[in-house]
Design a protein around this motif. Structure first.
Motif, PDB file in Angstrom:
ATOM      1  N   TYR A  27       0.909  -1.260   0.131  1.00 27.51           N
ATOM      2  CA  TYR A  27      -0.020   0.096  -0.038  1.00 27.51           C
ATOM      3  C   TYR A  27       0.900   1.285  -0.148  1.00 27.51           C
ATOM      4  O   TYR A  27       0.489   2.184  -0.751  1.00 27.51           O
ATOM      5  N   ILE A  56       0.427   1.297  -4.113  1.00 31.56           N
ATOM      6  CA  ILE A  56      -0.976   1.589  -4.266  1.00 31.56           C
ATOM      7  C   ILE A  56      -1.009   3.194  -4.041  1.00 31.56           C
ATOM      8  O   ILE A  56      -1.752   3.776  -4.781  1.00 31.56           O
ATOM      9  N   HIS A  67      -4.859  -3.848  -5.285  1.00 30.72           N
ATOM     10  CA  HIS A  67      -4.084  -4.383  -4.217  1.00 30.72           C
ATOM     11  C   HIS A  67      -4.293  -6.001  -4.105  1.00 30.72           C
ATOM     12  O   HIS A  67      -5.275  -6.493  -4.005  1.00 30.72           O
ATOM     13  N   TYR A 117      -9.631  -4.719  -4.449  1.00 37.24           N
ATOM     14  CA  TYR A 117      -8.998  -5.693  -3.516  1.00 37.24           C
ATOM     15  C   TYR A 117      -9.181  -7.383  -4.343  1.00 37.24           C
ATOM     16  O   TYR A 117     -10.028  -7.538  -4.778  1.00 37.24           O
TER      17      TYR A 117
END
Length: 254
Positions: free
Chosen positions: A208, A212, A224, A245
């Motif tokens: 992240y 991300i 992710h 996700y």
């Protein structure tokens, strides 16, 4: 699902872990290539040249050209050339960062540098760290190719370049400049060179704080994957969320 044209992959923790491929990622990349969609590899690893990264990908069954590979080494060398011109640079790092600096005709020195550049160095020593600390205390700028504290391998987590840069910065009480993700510079380079709209690009990664956030700061959608550094449970607590996700890339359909 949007129709993306450019799929930008992190490497460590997303496509492979250490010397082991992540099979679902390799299969997904093959599917993209079969559909003639554009694939890029965006890595904070400054230790390898694009040619070496290409060979690593080839070992995992992925065929890529050097033009598809963007590394923090390339970005750092271009930044130092533009920002510091003919400055003398003390470099801690391996083939990737040294080759990038040679290609930019930047002078690398061992004594009295104007800039200290730190990339991942698996032969790091106390002497190298001390030399960097003394140079920074004497006025040299401190630049890190990336700020990753750790990276995943098949054995577990190994120390990342950011851990060593922060050591030097804390000894010298200075703030380093970091060049790799989460800076959006590598995605900006891809956009400028190929002419994509941001809505046509997708950043895919496991971390992240680097992958991300890089996509978010650039302004493109993000995926992710739960195969590397930061697990989904922790990411869901963040203020800024990824677009998608997935446990792994077998769950992402194009």
């Amino acid at each position: 699902m949007k129709q993306y044209r450019a799929f930008c992959f992190d490497l460590d923790g997303t496509v492979y872990r250490g010397k082991e491929a992540i099979p679902t990622a390799v299969k997904f990349i093959h599917q993209l290539q079969e559909k003639k969609l554009d694939v890029f590899f965006v890595t904070n690893n400054s230790s390898k040249t694009p040619s070496q990264i290409r060979e690593t990908l080839k070992q995992f069954g992925i065929d890529a050209s050097e033009k598809q590979i963007y590394s923090s080494a390339l970005v750092t060398a271009k930044y130092v050339k533009e920002r510091f011109g003919q400055a003398k640079v003390y470099v801690i790092g391996q083939d990737g960062i040294r080759r990038a600096f040679q290609e930019q005709n930047i002078g690398m020195v061992e004594e009295k540098p104007d800039v200290v550049v730190m990339g991942i160095d698996r032969m790091i020593t106390y002497e190298k760290l001390t030399k960097a600390c003394l140079a920074v205390q004497n006025g040299a700028a401190l630049i890190g190719t990336n700020e990753d504290i750790r990276f995943p391998t098949e054995e577990g987590f190994h120390p990342g370049n950011g851990s060593f840069v922060k050591l030097v910065s804390q000894v010298c009480n200075v703030e380093p400049i970091f060049m790799g993700k989460p800076s959006p510079v590598m995605l900006e380079m891809i956009q400028q060179e190929y002419g994509y709209g941001k809505e046509e690009m997708l950043m895919i990664g496991d971390n992240y704080d680097t992958d991300i956030l890089c996509g978010i700061r650039f302004g493109c959608d993000t995926v992710h994957v739960n195969t590397g550094v930061v697990k989904a449970e922790a990411v869901k607590e963040k203020e800024l969320q990824p677009t998608y996700y997935v446990e792994d890339l077998s769950e992402f359909h194009i």
